[in-house]
Design an enzyme around this catalytic site. Structure first.
Site, short mmCIF file in Angstrom:
data_model
loop_
_atom_site.label_atom_id
_atom_site.label_comp_id
_atom_site.label_asym_id
_atom_site.label_seq_id
_atom_site.Cartn_x
_atom_site.Cartn_y
_atom_site.Cartn_z
N SER A 120 0.84 -1.20 0.00
CA SER A 120 0.00 0.00 0.00
C SER A 120 0.87 1.25 0.00
O SER A 120 1.60 1.52 0.95
CB SER A 120 -0.92 0.03 1.23
OG SER A 120 -1.48 1.32 1.36
N ASP A 134 -5.96 0.47 -9.25
CA ASP A 134 -7.21 1.20 -9.48
C ASP A 134 -7.83 0.90 -10.85
O ASP A 134 -8.91 1.41 -11.18
CB ASP A 134 -6.97 2.72 -9.37
CG ASP A 134 -6.64 3.11 -7.94
OD1 ASP A 134 -7.04 2.39 -7.00
OD2 ASP A 134 -5.98 4.16 -7.75
C1 S3P Z 1 -2.79 5.63 -3.84
C2 S3P Z 1 -2.54 4.32 -3.51
C3 S3P Z 1 -3.48 3.22 -3.79
C4 S3P Z 1 -4.56 3.63 -4.78
C5 S3P Z 1 -5.11 4.99 -4.49
C6 S3P Z 1 -4.02 6.03 -4.55
C7 S3P Z 1 -1.80 6.65 -3.49
O1 S3P Z 1 -4.10 2.84 -2.57
O2 S3P Z 1 -5.61 2.68 -4.78
O3 S3P Z 1 -6.13 5.35 -5.40
O4 S3P Z 1 -1.89 7.78 -4.01
O5 S3P Z 1 -0.89 6.35 -2.70
P1 S3P Z 1 -3.40 1.80 -1.54
O6 S3P Z 1 -2.18 2.41 -1.02
O7 S3P Z 1 -4.42 1.58 -0.46
O8 S3P Z 1 -3.15 0.57 -2.36
#
Ligand code: S3P
Length: 447
Positions: free
Chosen positions: A167, A319
């Site tokens: 994440s 996404d």
């Molecule tokens: C993001 C990380 C992703 C993604 C989100 C944007 C970011 O989420 O789904 O739309 O900008 O760091 P996760 O870190 O929960 O995977």
């Protein structure tokens, strides 16, 4: 007034050149780092979607001077730190906004209450609260580890944290907290995720060490580093560009170019997958803008075939699975997507909603706890039926994906709560109409 439903129907081919809105991840980070820095930060191409506007308002509440100059240009004058806000911080629908701001705020001696819309209040915050708690932040939440919650920051100590799930939001929260922790912070990712925080921290003058160790990645920031304001340019969001590009791939006779798309290697999993499916995609004018690779991407209508998507690719296209599901619906043979546990805790449970939406449109699907198989069309048979009203549960990407499907299916497709599209892609409908797509603010016609 926002329409209660939008309906997309099949028309002629999609043709033209467009620009995708600014990258959402980079836009949030530019505002947050600008507010943490001293001096002036100018941002060009900021995504003026609702998620990012919430972050802009939050940065003003923490004491930064935030000015919208027009045409996607913004100026932020930071205080070199956060002051305690006088009011609750409402991050709306934005998981990235709240999780990154929690991390940034944890570094300061202040107390702040965060909330969000119904979707965000249902999403897990433990993933950031756990490491921030280990660093010394405390919080109280009304129910479980969810919003609304009040965070008390300051006096943080070093952490070496191994992310349990890939994440970028959690990684970024820990790194931002680490900037103001005694001894800094070290994060190990099981698989590399988008690295915009690391890249942008460097642009703001911070030292960030990154080491690849097999599939893992170790990132270290020292504590007590001061950020200095800089000029940031947000390239086009590949997660938004995906909608017109896939629309062109599945609509006969189409050719669409999206200009200025961010092509960071940790964001292009969808393009790789579509190419494996036989998509005619080409990149021209490849260049570097603000430390990120950027190019113009052209998609032409293609005969697609189903593929097995490698699960380890998930972080680079997390996404994009909803719109990949739409491409897969028009492909010959099954497309197998696995390793998607994270999709269940996005703005909605995206595995369940894609399975339901595609099935309602006549597409064969098999839902698994952490995956989705889309059966795809059979050579010689009819295309995708469509003809459904899809419940989006307020999820912008579920709405846009099914509208794209409706542009190429036999019968029109309607989606509810279309106003939520503005969280990430405010000009989506006009952009698609400009390419020749028929999307109108009307309910599905009675059969
Ligand atoms: C993001 C990380 C992703 C993604 C989100 C944007 C970011 O989420 O789904 O739309 O900008 O760091 P996760 O870190 O929960 O995977």
């Amino acid at each position: 007034m926002t329409a209660a439903q939008l309906t997309a129907r099949r028309a002629g081919p999609l043709k033209g050149r467009v620009r995708a809105p600014g990258d959402k991840s980079i836009s949030h980070r530019a505002l947050i780092l600008g507010a943490l820095a001293t001096g002036e930060t100018t941002i060009e191409g900021l995504l003026e979607g609702e998620d990012v506007l919430r972050t802009a308002a939050a940065m003003a509440a923490f004491g930064a001077e935030v000015e919208r100059l027009g045409g996607g240009r913004w100026r932020v004058r930071g205080l070199g730190g956060f002051a305690e806000p006088g009011d609750v911080i409402d991050c709306g629908n934005a998981g990235t906004g709240v999780r990154l701001i929690l991390g940034a705020a944890a570094g300061f001696d202040l107390s702040v209450t965060f909330t969000g819309d119904e979707s965000l209040r249902g999403r897990p915050m433990r993933r950031v609260l756990k490491p921030l708690g280990e660093m010394g932040a405390t919080w109280t939440a009304r129910s479980g580890e969810r919003l609304p919650l009040t965070l008390r920051g300051g006096g943080l100590k070093h952490i070496a944290y191994r992310l349990p799930e890939p994440s970028a939001q959690v990684k970024s929260a820990v790194l931002l907290a680490g900037l103001h922790a005694d001894g800094g912070a070290e994060v190990v990712e099981p698989e590399a995720t988008r690295d915009h925080t690391e890249r942008m921290l460097r642009a703001f003058g911070a030292q960030v060490e990154v080491a690849d160790e097999g599939r893992e990645r170790r990132i270290v920031v020292a504590g007590g580093q001061a950020l200095v304001g800089t000029a940031v340019r947000a390239p086009g969001d590949p997660s938004s560009a995906a909608f017109p590009l896939v629309a062109a791939l599945i609509t006969p006779g189409s050719e669409v170019t999206v200009e200025g798309v961010l092509l960071n290697p940790l964001r292009i999993g969808l393009l790789e997958t579509l190419r494996e499916m036989g998509a005619d995609l080409s990149v021209t004018n490849l260049r570097e803008e603000g430390g990120e690779p950027v190019g113009d991407v052209t998609a032409r209508h293609s005969r697609l075939r189903g593929v097995v998507v490698p699960p380890e690719r998930a972080p680079s296209m997390i996404d994009e699975y909803p719109i990949l599901g739409v491409a897969a619906a028009f492909a010959e043979g099954p497309t197998v997507m696995r390793g998607l546990a994270e999709l269940r805790v996005k703005e909605s449970d995206r595995i369940a909603l894609m399975a339901a939406g595609l099935a309602a449109c006549g597409v064969g699907v098999e839902e698994e706890p952490e995956g989705l198989t889309v059966i795809g069309t059979v050579r010689g048979a009819h295309g995708v039926a469509g003809g459904a009203r899809v419940a989006t549960h307020g999820d912008h990407r579920i709405a846009m994906s099914h509208l794209v499907l409706g542009l190429a299916s036999e019968a029109p497709v309607a989606v509810d709560q279309p106003g939520m599209i503005a969280t990430s892609f405010p000009g989506f409908v006009a952009l698609m109409q400009g390419l020749g797509g028929e999307i109108e603010a009307a309910p599905l016609p009675e059969a």
